[in-house]
Design a protein around this motif. Structure first.
Motif, PDB file in Angstrom:
ATOM      1  N   GLU A  34       1.102  -1.551  -0.614  1.00 19.88           N
ATOM      2  CA  GLU A  34      -0.111   0.114   0.075  1.00 19.88           C
ATOM      3  C   GLU A  34       1.154   1.846  -0.045  1.00 19.88           C
ATOM      4  O   GLU A  34       1.821   1.569   0.706  1.00 19.88           O
ATOM      5  N   ALA A  35       0.259   2.732  -0.299  1.00 20.01           N
ATOM      6  CA  ALA A  35       1.375   4.106  -0.602  1.00 20.01           C
ATOM      7  C   ALA A  35      -0.048   4.111  -0.624  1.00 20.01           C
ATOM      8  O   ALA A  35      -1.475   4.188  -0.809  1.00 20.01           O
ATOM      9  N   ASP A  36      -0.178   5.757   0.449  1.00 22.30           N
ATOM     10  CA  ASP A  36      -1.495   6.863   0.073  1.00 22.30           C
ATOM     11  C   ASP A  36      -0.655   7.869  -0.769  1.00 22.30           C
ATOM     12  O   ASP A  36      -1.770   8.946  -0.738  1.00 22.30           O
ATOM     13  N   ASN A  37      -0.331   8.029  -1.208  1.00 19.70           N
ATOM     14  CA  ASN A  37       0.708   7.943  -3.297  1.00 19.70           C
ATOM     15  C   ASN A  37       0.991   8.982  -3.666  1.00 19.70           C
ATOM     16  O   ASN A  37       1.667   7.027  -3.785  1.00 19.70           O
ATOM     17  N   GLY A  38       1.244   9.169  -5.034  1.00 17.64           N
ATOM     18  CA  GLY A  38       2.112   8.599  -5.720  1.00 17.64           C
ATOM     19  C   GLY A  38       3.449   8.228  -5.937  1.00 17.64           C
ATOM     20  O   GLY A  38       4.645   7.749  -6.033  1.00 17.64           O
ATOM     21  N   GLN A  39       3.965   9.593  -4.495  1.00 15.99           N
ATOM     22  CA  GLN A  39       5.134   9.615  -4.929  1.00 15.99           C
ATOM     23  C   GLN A  39       5.795   8.809  -3.971  1.00 15.99           C
ATOM     24  O   GLN A  39       6.601   8.065  -4.116  1.00 15.99           O
ATOM     25  N   ALA A  40       4.940   8.225  -3.024  1.00 17.61           N
ATOM     26  CA  ALA A  40       5.375   7.250  -1.939  1.00 17.61           C
ATOM     27  C   ALA A  40       5.574   5.953  -2.662  1.00 17.61           C
ATOM     28  O   ALA A  40       6.701   5.164  -2.342  1.00 17.61           O
ATOM     29  N   ALA A  41       4.781   5.473  -4.169  1.00 14.05           N
ATOM     30  CA  ALA A  41       4.364   4.074  -4.760  1.00 14.05           C
ATOM     31  C   ALA A  41       5.592   4.169  -5.287  1.00 14.05           C
ATOM     32  O   ALA A  41       6.486   3.573  -5.346  1.00 14.05           O
TER      33      ALA A  41
END
Length: 141
Positions: A34-41
């Protein structure tokens, strides 16, 4: 039924929970990132060597569900960064994306059709077992 390693990218914790629950109930999941935004992903996916060691047999994800409207890096910005990531490494050649969004905008649907690795478009309010199955099948055929 096949199980897949899946990644959910969405800033809304409730939406991630609902999708995760639906995926598990349907038996599609072997593992979920899981990631809470595109940058974290992108940061997570870019760290291929470490993640391959930490999650053997689970990394990289086969199916990525992506929200459009997120802080820091939205879904469209993620798609552009993912194109570059796929170009730099062949690791993500088998990873397919499905948009998981509240957007019913035809323009958004048209915009993502330009990416050959985007195979599905699931509207959050239409999350049913049948729609989820159809989306998973479109990503794995």
């Amino acid at each position: 039924m096949n199980e897949y390693t899946i990644m959910l990218i969405d800033d809304d914790e409730v939406d991630r929970y609902l999708l995760k629950r639906a995926l598990k109930s349907a038996g599609y999941v072997s593992y979920i990132f899981e990631a809470d935004n595109g940058q974290a992903a992108i940061d997570f996916l870019s760290n291929y060597e470490d993640n391959a060691k930490l999650y053997p047999e689970k990394f990289p994800p086969i199916i990525i569900f992506l929200d459009i409207n997120m802080p820091l890096m939205n879904g469209f910005e993620f798609l552009e960064a993912f194109v570059k990531l796929r170009t730099c490494t062949r690791v993500f050649d088998n990873s397919m994306l499905a948009l998981y969004t509240s957007s019913k905008c035809e323009e958004d649907k048209q915009k993502v059709q330009g990416y050959d690795f985007v195979k599905g478009y699931l509207i959050k309010e239409n999350l049913t077992a049948q729609n989820l199955k159809r989306t998973i099948e479109s990503c794995t055929i």
